[in-house]
Structures are given as C-alpha cells and as structure tokens.
Design a protein around this motif. Sequence first.
Motif, mmCIF file in Angstrom:
data_model
loop_
_atom_site.group_PDB
_atom_site.id
_atom_site.type_symbol
_atom_site.label_atom_id
_atom_site.label_comp_id
_atom_site.label_asym_id
_atom_site.label_seq_id
_atom_site.Cartn_x
_atom_site.Cartn_y
_atom_site.Cartn_z
ATOM 1 N N ALA A 16 0.870 -1.357 0.154
ATOM 2 C CA ALA A 16 0.076 0.096 -0.007
ATOM 3 C C ALA A 16 0.745 1.313 0.078
ATOM 4 O O ALA A 16 0.642 2.184 -0.546
ATOM 5 C CB ALA A 16 -0.788 -0.143 1.322
ATOM 6 N N THR A 19 2.097 1.717 -3.495
ATOM 7 C CA THR A 19 1.077 2.219 -4.309
ATOM 8 C C THR A 19 0.889 3.668 -3.994
ATOM 9 O O THR A 19 0.943 4.581 -5.234
ATOM 10 C CB THR A 19 -0.202 1.566 -3.807
ATOM 11 O OG1 THR A 19 -0.155 0.254 -4.202
ATOM 12 C CG2 THR A 19 -1.316 2.061 -4.631
ATOM 13 N N TRP A 20 1.026 4.436 -2.661
ATOM 14 C CA TRP A 20 1.035 5.680 -2.645
ATOM 15 C C TRP A 20 2.096 6.673 -3.308
ATOM 16 O O TRP A 20 1.771 7.411 -4.242
ATOM 17 C CB TRP A 20 0.749 5.936 -1.143
ATOM 18 C CG TRP A 20 0.669 7.276 -0.807
ATOM 19 C CD1 TRP A 20 -0.494 7.876 -0.364
ATOM 20 C CD2 TRP A 20 1.749 8.259 -0.469
ATOM 21 N NE1 TRP A 20 -0.246 9.272 -0.224
ATOM 22 C CE2 TRP A 20 0.795 9.562 -0.247
ATOM 23 C CE3 TRP A 20 3.117 8.413 -0.632
ATOM 24 C CZ2 TRP A 20 1.636 10.774 0.112
ATOM 25 C CZ3 TRP A 20 3.718 9.813 -0.304
ATOM 26 C CH2 TRP A 20 2.769 10.621 0.071
ATOM 27 N N HIS A 23 1.295 6.296 -7.214
ATOM 28 C CA HIS A 23 0.298 7.274 -7.619
ATOM 29 C C HIS A 23 0.904 8.821 -7.419
ATOM 30 O O HIS A 23 0.672 9.689 -8.364
ATOM 31 C CB HIS A 23 -0.854 7.360 -6.403
ATOM 32 C CG HIS A 23 -1.605 5.934 -6.630
ATOM 33 N ND1 HIS A 23 -2.511 5.621 -5.590
ATOM 34 C CD2 HIS A 23 -2.052 5.216 -7.588
ATOM 35 C CE1 HIS A 23 -3.332 4.546 -6.153
ATOM 36 N NE2 HIS A 23 -2.874 4.220 -7.402
ATOM 37 N N SER A 118 -2.185 10.916 6.442
ATOM 38 C CA SER A 118 -3.264 10.549 5.791
ATOM 39 C C SER A 118 -4.578 10.332 6.513
ATOM 40 O O SER A 118 -5.613 10.027 5.903
ATOM 41 C CB SER A 118 -3.266 9.186 5.073
ATOM 42 O OG SER A 118 -2.787 8.153 6.042
ATOM 43 N N PRO A 138 -7.326 10.720 0.098
ATOM 44 C CA PRO A 138 -6.768 9.380 -0.185
ATOM 45 C C PRO A 138 -6.739 9.439 -1.781
ATOM 46 O O PRO A 138 -7.350 10.614 -2.134
ATOM 47 C CB PRO A 138 -8.069 8.484 0.179
ATOM 48 C CG PRO A 138 -9.314 9.500 0.481
ATOM 49 C CD PRO A 138 -8.675 10.694 1.013
ATOM 50 N N VAL A 140 -6.983 7.189 -5.559
ATOM 51 C CA VAL A 140 -7.063 5.914 -6.378
ATOM 52 C C VAL A 140 -7.062 6.238 -7.982
ATOM 53 O O VAL A 140 -7.295 7.330 -8.237
ATOM 54 C CB VAL A 140 -8.372 5.190 -5.938
ATOM 55 C CG1 VAL A 140 -9.716 6.062 -6.421
ATOM 56 C CG2 VAL A 140 -8.516 3.763 -6.788
ATOM 57 N N THR A 247 -2.560 0.091 6.277
ATOM 58 C CA THR A 247 -2.441 1.628 6.380
ATOM 59 C C THR A 247 -3.843 2.368 6.850
ATOM 60 O O THR A 247 -4.742 1.714 6.717
ATOM 61 C CB THR A 247 -1.896 2.108 4.988
ATOM 62 O OG1 THR A 247 -2.945 1.756 3.968
ATOM 63 C CG2 THR A 247 -0.614 1.758 4.491
ATOM 64 N N GLN A 251 -6.092 0.947 1.081
ATOM 65 C CA GLN A 251 -6.271 1.057 -0.276
ATOM 66 C C GLN A 251 -7.105 0.188 -1.025
ATOM 67 O O GLN A 251 -7.556 0.528 -2.023
ATOM 68 C CB GLN A 251 -4.435 0.924 -1.175
ATOM 69 C CG GLN A 251 -4.565 1.371 -2.375
ATOM 70 C CD GLN A 251 -4.923 3.007 -2.585
ATOM 71 O OE1 GLN A 251 -4.359 3.587 -1.770
ATOM 72 N NE2 GLN A 251 -5.560 3.151 -3.697
ATOM 73 N N THR A 252 -7.341 -1.044 -0.730
ATOM 74 C CA THR A 252 -7.995 -2.091 -1.457
ATOM 75 C C THR A 252 -9.474 -1.605 -1.280
ATOM 76 O O THR A 252 -10.261 -1.824 -2.236
ATOM 77 C CB THR A 252 -7.904 -3.540 -0.700
ATOM 78 O OG1 THR A 252 -7.880 -3.397 0.547
ATOM 79 C CG2 THR A 252 -6.332 -3.948 -0.841
ATOM 80 N N GLU A 255 -10.071 1.036 -3.634
ATOM 81 C CA GLU A 255 -10.046 0.372 -5.268
ATOM 82 C C GLU A 255 -11.394 -0.350 -5.597
ATOM 83 O O GLU A 255 -12.032 -0.422 -6.649
ATOM 84 C CB GLU A 255 -8.767 -0.501 -5.366
ATOM 85 C CG GLU A 255 -7.624 0.111 -5.143
ATOM 86 C CD GLU A 255 -6.204 -0.607 -5.120
ATOM 87 O OE1 GLU A 255 -5.142 -0.290 -5.193
ATOM 88 O OE2 GLU A 255 -6.312 -1.928 -4.834
#
Length: 327
Positions: A16, A19-20, A23, A118, A138, A140, A247, A251-252, A255
């Motif tokens: 996660a 992924t941040w 992004h 966050s 956040p 995505v 986190t 994130q999931t 998504e």
Amino acid sequence: MRIVVVTEHAGAADDASRTWVDHLVKALARLGHEAPVLELSGKPATAAFTPATLRALRRLRPDVVQYVPYSGLTRNALVRLRALRLAAPRAVASIAVLYGVKEVAAGRLLRAPLALASSTRLRTVYDDVARRHAVLPPAVDLDRFVPSEEAPAELRRRLRLDPDRRLVLHVGNFKHHRNLGALARVARGGEQVAMLASPRYAAPLEVKRELEEAGVKVVHEFVADLPRWYQAADVYLFQVDDLRGATEIPQTVVEAMACGTPVATTRFGALEEFFPPGPGLVYATAAGLDEAIERAAREPRGANRRLVEAYSIENLAEAVVREYAAV
C-alpha cells in the motif's frame, strides 16, 4: 519543481505504501513536475545512511525530498530523514505518515519541516514530529479501477470460480493483526470467499491451512489484473480491526469502491473521515461483518463509485504540491 521521492519500498508493487508512491509520482509528472524515485537498497534500517545513497540524492539536486519510510513513522524514520537532509540541505524535507499507532518523541533536532498525514488522527498523534502538518486526501487510479460492463458471473467464470455463487473478496497479506479468521468464519457460513494474498509476506502454514480447510480460495501470488477480481466480487470484505494491520486508508477498500463493488468493512482508521456510510458502503464491528455482507450484497453495484470520484491521484499531487510551496 524537482521532487525526489525516497523510499525503501523498492519493487513492492503490491504494497500500500508503494502504491501511494506510484500514485504520487505518476500524478506529479502529469502536473509537469520532475519526480524521480530514489529506491534504497540493502538493509532498510540503514540504507538511508550509506554514502552511495547520499551521493545519489545530492546528484539529483532536489527542490523537495519526500521520504516514505518502510517502517511507518518512528523515531528512527526521523533519524533517517535527518541523514537525507544532509545531502540536500536547501531542499524542502517532508515525511509521509501513512500509518501508525504510537506517539513519537521527536525533539527539536529531528523535527521534520513537513509531515503529510493520511488522516486527522495521525496528524494529531504525531503532532510533535514536524513544524508543519497537512492531512492529505486518499487517492485511487480512477482510470484503472472502474466498474465493468460485464456481469460478475461471467467474470467469475473466467477466474475459474463458481459463477453461480456469490463471491466475497478480500485483498491483503498474511501479516499479523489482520483478523484473517473472519474470512474462514464467513466461508464456513456458506459464502464463496477468495483472498488475494501478497507474495511479499510468507503464509504461516497454520493460517493458510485454516483458510483453505474452511473453503477460502487463497491466491498467494502477484495478481496483475486486480480490477477484474474486484469487478467479479459481489462484496468486498475488509475485516481488519487492529490499526497495526493496514495503512490508515486501506487502499483495497478504495479500489473496490472505484470498481463499484459493494463494501462491508470495519470502522478502520480514517475510512469514515472521508467515506460516510451510504449505498454500497456498510460499516460494522468485526463481530457484525456477516450481517454487513448481507446488507452490502443487496446494494446496487456502482453506487459507491461516486464516493471516490473526488479522490483522483491528480487531486493528491495537487494537495502535496500546495504544501511544498507553503513550506
């Protein structure tokens, strides 16, 4: 502006925090900024201190050093940021605060110029670690995670799942504190349950055995076409109830919402700060997740897509750049 993102999360595409990072870097480039990533190799606890790291950072001549520590925000993470600042003393130095539980006593010498949190909770818990704080939205990838025009049953067929049974999906890892026993309980109750587990973390044999014996389909490998799994699910389940398990904004969950999949979740971290309950998003205690799954499954698909449309990755990058400029 040249923003060098420094992280130990090298190659962890299903993490996660990484992924941040991805992004942020992708969106900064779209906004016209240079955003090279300095991936630290070697032992994570000491990689920031090596001469090679400091030379590489110095050569990049950053306007901003954005550190995303592998450890979350700890006193040692602040020490590592202090070391990085030696290589770029004129740059704005910022630390990302994506998860955390314990307060950190920073002291004047270790206090960062900027901390990007966050959630409001994290901003409050870590008030002492920086001279300036910001709570970030956040984010995505709204271009990648989208509702499907195909029926979930057809997608389940392609994934070699039972197309005629409702699918409850969880995406995560085998780290401690993730309440994975809840998945086994849901499967024993008759649901078709699948867990996509990050290959970065070893699967404890007893945990994996419990899940599989209960009937959970465990996919313990990197899944490139993740959106298809969200689209195939009737309900996305997030059962984690310990702040050490994910986190602050899982994130999931975001998504799954972007794919229009109804979500049943605990009141984890800062989810309710940004996403109030509504059509397609059902909150419950860890003990009440079975009922939450039933309620979420009755919600119309696509309803919660609207809840995340304001949280594009470009939105995140714009908020970050405003904070750099303010410093």
